[in-house]
Scaffold this active site. Structure first.
Site, PDB file in Angstrom:
ATOM      1  N   SER A 198     -10.103  -2.423   9.123  1.00 33.89           N
ATOM      2  CA  SER A 198     -11.371  -3.127   8.913  1.00 33.89           C
ATOM      3  C   SER A 198     -11.179  -4.180   7.831  1.00 33.89           C
ATOM      4  O   SER A 198     -10.624  -3.903   6.775  1.00 33.89           O
ATOM      5  CB  SER A 198     -12.449  -2.122   8.479  1.00 33.89           C
ATOM      6  OG  SER A 198     -13.595  -2.815   8.026  1.00 33.89           O
ATOM      7  N   GLY A 244     -10.263  -4.615   2.488  1.00 32.11           N
ATOM      8  CA  GLY A 244      -9.719  -4.182   3.769  1.00 32.11           C
ATOM      9  C   GLY A 244      -9.447  -2.690   3.709  1.00 32.11           C
ATOM     10  O   GLY A 244      -9.422  -2.104   2.628  1.00 32.11           O
ATOM     11  N   LYS A 245      -9.306  -2.054   4.842  1.00 29.72           N
ATOM     12  CA  LYS A 245      -8.897  -0.638   4.859  1.00 29.72           C
ATOM     13  C   LYS A 245      -8.424  -0.297   6.259  1.00 29.72           C
ATOM     14  O   LYS A 245      -8.928  -0.855   7.244  1.00 29.72           O
ATOM     15  CB  LYS A 245     -10.068   0.281   4.485  1.00 29.72           C
ATOM     16  CG  LYS A 245      -9.635   1.621   3.927  1.00 29.72           C
ATOM     17  CD  LYS A 245      -9.150   1.465   2.492  1.00 29.72           C
ATOM     18  CE  LYS A 245      -8.888   2.770   1.809  1.00 29.72           C
ATOM     19  NZ  LYS A 245      -8.729   2.580   0.364  1.00 29.72           N
ATOM     20  N   GLY A 246      -7.472   0.612   6.334  1.00 36.20           N
ATOM     21  CA  GLY A 246      -6.982   1.030   7.644  1.00 36.20           C
ATOM     22  C   GLY A 246      -6.842   2.530   7.709  1.00 36.20           C
ATOM     23  O   GLY A 246      -6.861   3.216   6.682  1.00 36.20           O
ATOM     24  N   ASP A 248      -2.629   5.093   0.815  1.00 28.17           N
ATOM     25  CA  ASP A 248      -3.919   5.764   0.613  1.00 28.17           C
ATOM     26  C   ASP A 248      -3.654   7.239   0.924  1.00 28.17           C
ATOM     27  O   ASP A 248      -2.497   7.686   0.831  1.00 28.17           O
ATOM     28  CB  ASP A 248      -4.976   5.129   1.543  1.00 28.17           C
ATOM     29  CG  ASP A 248      -6.399   5.480   1.151  1.00 28.17           C
ATOM     30  OD1 ASP A 248      -6.953   4.845   0.247  1.00 28.17           O
ATOM     31  OD2 ASP A 248      -6.972   6.409   1.738  1.00 28.17           O
TER      32      ASP A 248
END
Ligand code: NAD
Length: 417
Positions: free
Chosen positions: A60, A105-107, A146
């Site tokens: 995202s 952002g993040k995945g 993460d």
């Protein structure tokens, strides 16, 4: 323990809480709540036994007005689109709050990494990097470790990207080992910002961190380093926990020795000369400072009513549900929010990316000095906003600072087409 708040509902609520103190249009609020884009993929990966397995994967990109998107990639069976979107939103706000030229952002990939071999995880990670290739890159979107990912996964992503692009681009990811372009001070950066935020809070309250008693929930990377640095600053760490349970010693625990015990036995419980506690008992100890450093939603409204700590500094992402926040606010217990307290991680990731682009390594003292400057400036901006906007708590105050910066950047760019 938790009232099961959906992280995306929590994020949207936090944006709305802060928007009430700003002169913003409904369209602007919606823009701050929604991601710019989300790429979802079904990774089809061959397992060691030759079978094929599919994995839900996401990236995202929340808001790129201030620079490339930045944020971790998590591997967990609980990964959902909503969670990834919320986490990317928090990254936009966090980067703006400490003045980093990044968007959020993040995945994530929905899987339990414990069920797969290293060779399977490598194929899953490389497949993720290939599918996300349209989004990622040192000038577009920079992944980092993460939950359940680390230097190994980052090196696989970097190598896949560099191979596909026929280039060398260490700034494609951060959180790398020093030998592959990582930064001094990155591993301890989150714990350091927790310590710096705690010190600034106590100064601001006219108290001295060296006289504080501290309880830390979660003795992983963030929590154990925060405990050690708070101990170095003179505070007394009286209780710590991990997923197996909590330990308590009113006279103080030595964070290094507890760390050695955990490295040997895999848990903090069983540490000699400390009594065992439940995790809930740790959270409600009568201490000067509580540092939740484990999971999101760890403290709900019920626990918040029972809390006896004078102050809370959030090392974990989203450890308080919005309802818990309301309770602590009513009880006038100050909370330094995650977007400042744990921002050390992304801040030193930013320094790593800057060094990669400069092809020049900074000394540890330079990293520490620049980190301290940004966290102290973030704290001062938060306190100033709380005063000038008369917000009910520090979180709302810092959200107003970050949201103004995001909206200013958007205003400068205009809307096209
Ligand atoms: P980690 O996996 O190293 O440590 C997590 C710790 O929490 C472990 O010791 C685990 O046993 C413990 N834990 C899990 N469930 C628990 C429970 N119910 N009660 C008590 N302890 C429990 O993870 P980390 O990197 O230290 O991250 C911790 C939190 O900090 C996460 O919310 C993460 O998103 C956030 N964070 C970490 C960084 C970083 O750079 N490490 C940066 C920003 C935010």
């Amino acid at each position: 323990m938790s009232d099961g708040a959906n992280p995306l509902d929590s994020f949207e609520q936090q944006v709305e809480n802060a928007a009430a103190y700003l002169d913003v249009t409904p369209g602007e609020i919606e823009r701050l709540k929604q991601p710019e884009r989300v790429l979802s993929a079904n990774l089809s990966v061959e397992m060691d036994d030759g079978s094929l397995e599919l994995f839900d994967a996401y990236r995202s990109q929340h808001n790129g007005e201030r620079g490339p998107h930045k944020g971790g990639v998590r591997y967990h069976p609980g990964v959902t689109r909503d969670e990834v979107v919320a986490l990317s939103g928090w990254m936009s706000v966090k980067c703006a709050a400490v003045g980093l030229p990044y968007g959020g952002g993040k995945g994530g990939i929905r899987l339990d990494p414990g069920e797969y071999s290293a060779t399977e995880l490598e194929r899953i990670t490389r497949s993720y990097a290939v599918e996300m290739r349209p989004l990622i890159g040192p000038d577009q979107d920079i992944p980092a470790p993460d939950v359940n990912t680390g230097q190994r996964e980052m090196n696989w992503i970097k190598d896949t990207y560099e191979t596909l692009e026929n280039t060398t681009a260490p700034g494609t990811v951060t959180g790398k080992a020093i030998q592959s372009g990582g930064s001094e001070g990155r591993v301890v950066a989150t714990g350091r910002s927790v310590m710096l935020s705690s010190r600034e809070l106590f100064d601001h309250l006219g108290r001295d961190i060296s006289e504080a008693t501290v309880a830390v929930q979660g003795y992983g990377n963030a929590g154990s380093v925060a405990a050690r640095l708070l101990d170095d600053a003179g505070a007394t760490v009286v209780a710590v926990s991990d997923s197996a349970g909590a330990i308590h010693s009113p006279g103080g625990l030595d964070p290094d020795t507890v760390g050695e015990h955990k490295a040997e036995t895999g848990q903090v419980t069983g540490f000699p000369e400390a009594e065992q506690l439940t995790d809930e008992a740790l959270l409600t100890l009568d201490v000067d400072l509580l540092v939740p450093a484990a999971l999101g939603n760890a403290i709900d409204a019920g626990l918040a009513s029972d809390l006896r700590a004078d102050t809370v500094v959030e090392a974990a992402n989203g450890p308080l549900t919005p309802a818990a926040d309301t309770v602590l606010n009513e009880r006038e217990i100050p909370v330094v929010p995650d977007i400042l307290a744990n921002a050390g991680g992304v801040t030193v990731s930013y320094f790593e990316w800057v060094q990669n682009r400069q092809r020049f390594s900074w000394s540890l003292s330079r990293v520490d000095e620049e980190l301290e400057r940004l966290i102290v400036e973030g704290f001062e901006a938060m306190v100033a906003a709380e005063r000038s906007q008369e917000t009910p708590d520090y979180r709302t105050a810092l959200y107003t600072v970050a949201m103004e910066r995001l909206l200013d950047a958007a205003g400068e760019s205009g809307v096209w087409p």
